[in-house]
Write an enzyme that holds these catalytic residues in place. Sequence first.
Site, short mmCIF file in Angstrom:
data_model
loop_
_atom_site.label_atom_id
_atom_site.label_comp_id
_atom_site.label_asym_id
_atom_site.label_seq_id
_atom_site.Cartn_x
_atom_site.Cartn_y
_atom_site.Cartn_z
N ARG A 72 0.87 -1.17 0.00
CA ARG A 72 0.00 0.00 0.00
C ARG A 72 0.90 1.22 0.00
O ARG A 72 1.77 1.36 0.86
CB ARG A 72 -0.89 -0.03 1.24
CG ARG A 72 -1.77 1.19 1.44
CD ARG A 72 -2.80 1.31 0.32
NE ARG A 72 -3.86 2.25 0.62
CZ ARG A 72 -3.75 3.57 0.57
NH1 ARG A 72 -2.59 4.14 0.26
NH2 ARG A 72 -4.78 4.32 0.84
N GLU A 80 -11.67 4.60 -5.09
CA GLU A 80 -11.89 3.16 -4.97
C GLU A 80 -12.39 2.53 -6.27
O GLU A 80 -13.22 3.11 -6.97
CB GLU A 80 -12.89 2.86 -3.85
CG GLU A 80 -12.45 3.28 -2.47
CD GLU A 80 -11.21 2.56 -1.98
OE1 GLU A 80 -10.93 1.44 -2.44
OE2 GLU A 80 -10.51 3.12 -1.11
N ARG A 123 -0.93 -5.38 4.83
CA ARG A 123 -0.19 -4.91 3.65
C ARG A 123 1.08 -4.19 4.09
O ARG A 123 1.07 -3.44 5.07
CB ARG A 123 -1.05 -3.96 2.82
CG ARG A 123 -2.31 -4.58 2.27
CD ARG A 123 -3.17 -3.58 1.54
NE ARG A 123 -3.66 -2.55 2.45
CZ ARG A 123 -4.57 -1.64 2.13
NH1 ARG A 123 -5.08 -1.61 0.90
NH2 ARG A 123 -4.97 -0.75 3.00
#
Length: 185
Positions: A72, A80, A123
């Site tokens: 990320r 999104e 992440r």
Amino acid sequence: MPRPTTIAAVTVIVGAVLVFLLVGRTGDTPPGDDAVSTTIAPVAVEANAVVDHVVDGDTIDAIIDGTEERVRLIGIDTPETKKPDTPIECFGPEATAFTEQLLPVGTPIRIERDTVGRDDYGRLLGYVYRADDGVFVNYEVLRQGFGTPLSIGPNTTFEQLFVEAARAAETDDVGLWAACSGAER
């Protein structure tokens, strides 16, 4: 816990930003591309990963020491496209396409971490640079108008730089700043 970001990498980044501020834009935008180029004098960096897949505008999969990691990008948020039970947001597909353009599969990259190494989803959190020319991907996504700053402490090393990049994109009316109304950003 000390930051894994090396002094050499920070020196390259700071030097590159100073060159950009002093020299300005290079104008290396491909013909027909409306994006404002912020690429500066090429400065290669040592790769420590390879792009395996672009998930969306602010998330990639990378191969690090033979293992795939979801990464990320720190300090940015793009519209999104893959969030369950959520419609695709304005400029989301374009943000994904831009990150795919910056980081095609197989691109050698350098991932630098900040204070907190992983988010709540497991992440890896990283500042990502293309190895061949040192382009700071997190910054470039914002400067070209494909995302907005998102600072989550204590990972705020480039917070001010990211805010300035987004402000410049908004001033230049590029990317989502031109395409999406304020409520959709």
